[in-house]
Design a protein around this motif. Structure first.
Motif, mmCIF file in Angstrom:
data_model
loop_
_atom_site.group_PDB
_atom_site.id
_atom_site.type_symbol
_atom_site.label_atom_id
_atom_site.label_comp_id
_atom_site.label_asym_id
_atom_site.label_seq_id
_atom_site.Cartn_x
_atom_site.Cartn_y
_atom_site.Cartn_z
ATOM 1 N N LEU A 91 -10.458 10.150 -11.329
ATOM 2 C CA LEU A 91 -10.343 10.142 -9.864
ATOM 3 C C LEU A 91 -8.901 9.901 -9.423
ATOM 4 O O LEU A 91 -8.391 10.580 -8.528
ATOM 5 N N ARG A 92 -8.252 8.929 -10.052
ATOM 6 C CA ARG A 92 -6.881 8.619 -9.670
ATOM 7 C C ARG A 92 -5.948 9.793 -9.947
ATOM 8 O O ARG A 92 -5.058 10.112 -9.161
ATOM 9 N N ALA A 93 -6.147 10.444 -11.105
ATOM 10 C CA ALA A 93 -5.307 11.592 -11.443
ATOM 11 C C ALA A 93 -5.502 12.716 -10.442
ATOM 12 O O ALA A 93 -4.545 13.348 -9.992
ATOM 13 N N LEU A 94 -6.755 12.979 -10.062
ATOM 14 C CA LEU A 94 -7.033 14.026 -9.071
ATOM 15 C C LEU A 94 -6.422 13.679 -7.718
ATOM 16 O O LEU A 94 -5.881 14.539 -7.025
ATOM 17 N N ASP A 95 -6.509 12.412 -7.333
ATOM 18 C CA ASP A 95 -5.917 11.990 -6.062
ATOM 19 C C ASP A 95 -4.408 12.172 -6.068
ATOM 20 O O ASP A 95 -3.826 12.678 -5.114
ATOM 21 N N HIS A 96 -3.769 11.745 -7.148
ATOM 22 C CA HIS A 96 -2.312 11.874 -7.243
ATOM 23 C C HIS A 96 -1.877 13.336 -7.289
ATOM 24 O O HIS A 96 -0.776 13.668 -6.855
ATOM 25 N N ALA A 97 -2.769 14.200 -7.787
ATOM 26 C CA ALA A 97 -2.457 15.631 -7.863
ATOM 27 C C ALA A 97 -2.906 16.383 -6.629
ATOM 28 O O ALA A 97 -2.809 17.609 -6.582
ATOM 29 N N GLY A 98 -3.390 15.666 -5.620
ATOM 30 C CA GLY A 98 -3.841 16.329 -4.405
ATOM 31 C C GLY A 98 -5.026 17.248 -4.646
ATOM 32 O O GLY A 98 -5.233 18.223 -3.928
ATOM 33 N N TRP B 135 0.796 -1.222 0.000
ATOM 34 C CA TRP B 135 0.000 0.000 0.000
ATOM 35 C C TRP B 135 0.831 1.277 0.000
ATOM 36 O O TRP B 135 0.739 2.097 0.919
ATOM 37 N N PRO B 136 1.638 1.497 -1.043
ATOM 38 C CA PRO B 136 2.413 2.742 -1.103
ATOM 39 C C PRO B 136 1.540 3.983 -1.195
ATOM 40 O O PRO B 136 1.950 5.072 -0.797
ATOM 41 N N GLY B 137 0.297 3.829 -1.712
ATOM 42 C CA GLY B 137 -0.633 4.962 -1.781
ATOM 43 C C GLY B 137 -1.574 5.033 -0.604
ATOM 44 O O GLY B 137 -2.488 5.855 -0.580
ATOM 45 N N ASN B 138 -1.381 4.140 0.375
ATOM 46 C CA ASN B 138 -2.134 4.159 1.631
ATOM 47 C C ASN B 138 -3.640 4.005 1.423
ATOM 48 O O ASN B 138 -4.068 3.296 0.533
ATOM 49 N N ILE B 139 -4.448 4.666 2.262
ATOM 50 C CA ILE B 139 -5.900 4.488 2.238
ATOM 51 C C ILE B 139 -6.478 4.899 0.895
ATOM 52 O O ILE B 139 -7.405 4.282 0.379
ATOM 53 N N ARG B 140 -5.921 5.952 0.321
ATOM 54 C CA ARG B 140 -6.416 6.423 -0.970
ATOM 55 C C ARG B 140 -6.253 5.338 -2.031
ATOM 56 O O ARG B 140 -7.142 5.111 -2.851
ATOM 57 N N GLU B 141 -5.128 4.646 -2.016
ATOM 58 C CA GLU B 141 -4.911 3.561 -2.977
ATOM 59 C C GLU B 141 -5.881 2.423 -2.719
ATOM 60 O O GLU B 141 -6.446 1.846 -3.661
#
Length: 342
Positions: free
Chosen positions: A302-309, A229-235
């Protein structure tokens, strides 16, 4: 106003009312949150990206005497230096071109409650100085105004930046650092609290699922527990959402989980390579998943927005599209601020 993570609604990080505290490490964090919440002091929340820092901030607010007052969340990384004062402190009508009416800033909007400043380590030095003054004086002056307005705001800040190193490098003000860290909470990464993984996964099934009961197979549960889980809960949330798109028969199997694969030496899992993505898509196409294109496209946004904070400009760059195209897609999938995430 802000086109990013600012709301008084449910947390956008994971959508849960409060953090999941099944692991002993998390239970200790829960006790710390409860202790800190009762003291009306500013709190600095530290942790990797995606660990749920905003959820911790919301829990502090909910357990405090300010729970009946507003909780406002602001992503500092999305604040441009030009609009910083207007967004945080507000502005008067005619203060600048386009200021057609007086606007309340986020400090005033949070008066009596809690203001959560996420990614505070990303603030430019000039913005840090202005923020420091407001914290010290406990008043704000709207852009274009001559009179200050008193505020009563509890500040909760968060960052994944090592602020001590940032201070040494001259990127963060030491006086601001000591103002915001009256109390400090460290949120452990998900890999250090494995007892939360299955509880969170089941929660996300309930949050994003079709309503019918959906379970994980024993093999799927084992794969979730084995992932780093390198992206933690968001991943984890994204993995569960993707699995819900592709699963069949009321049960999520290991093959439904888009996880990196460990090598024979047990090294940390790798990010999905293009070949892995192709396999996932092949599996979904073979299952004749309903409305597959829109489901995959929504998850990609969604993933792009998450990675971009939450920063739309950066998310658009990740996807290789313009911000206008991204906003069109966000509107299509009800992802614009004030809409649903997922």
């Amino acid at each position: 106003m802000l086109g990013n993570k600012v709301s008084t609604a449910a947390a956008s990080t994971a959508g849960i009312a409060g953090p999941v505290f099944d692991d002993p490490v998390s239970r200790r964090l829960s006790a710390e949150i409860e202790r800190v919440a009762g003291a009306s002091v500013h709190v600095l929340v530290l942790g990797e990206t995606g660990v749920g820092k905003e959820l911790v901030a919301r829990q502090i607010h909910q357990l405090s005497a300010r729970r009946q007052r507003p909780f406002i969340a602001v992503n500092c990384a999305a604040l441009s230096e030009n609009l910083f004062e207007s967004e945080l402190f507000g502005h008067e009508k005619g203060a600048f071109t386009g200021a057609l009416s007086a606007t309340t800033g986020w400090f005033e909007a949070a008066d009596g409650g809690t203001l959560f400043l996420d990614e505070i380590g990303e603030l430019a030095p000039a913005m840090q100085a202005k923020l420091l003054r407001v914290i010290q004086q406990r008043e704000v002056t709207r852009v274009g105004a001559r009179v200050s307005r008193p505020i009563d705001v509890r500040l909760v800040t968060a960052t994944n930046v090592d602020l001590a190193k940032a201070i040494t490098a001259g990127r963060f003000r030491e006086d601001l650092y000591y103002r915001i860290k009256v109390a400090t909470l460290k949120v452990p990464p998900l890999r250090d609290r494995p007892g939360d993984i299955l509880a969170l996964a089941r929660h996300f099934v309930g949050l994003h699922g079709p309503g019918a009961a959906i379970a994980f197979s024993p093999e799927a549960e084992a794969a979730l527990l084995d992932h780093d889980w390198p992206g933690n809960i968001r991943e984890l949330e994204n993995v569960v959402q993707a699995a819900l798109v592709g699963h069949r028969g009321g049960r999520i199997e290991q093959a439904d989980l888009s996880l990196g694969v460990r090598d024979d030496g047990g090294a940390a899992p790798e990010r999905a390579a293009p070949g892995g993505l192709q396999q996932v898509l092949d599996d979904l196409l073979a299952r004749e998943t309903a409305d597959l294109f829109n489901a995959v496209q929504k998850q990609l946004v969604l993933r792009a927005l998450d990675h971009a904070g939450g920063n739309q400009v950066h998310a658009a760059a990740f996807l290789g599209i313009t911000r206008n195209v991204l906003r069109t897609l966000m509107q299509r999938y009800d992802l614009l601020p004030g809409g649903k995430r997922g």
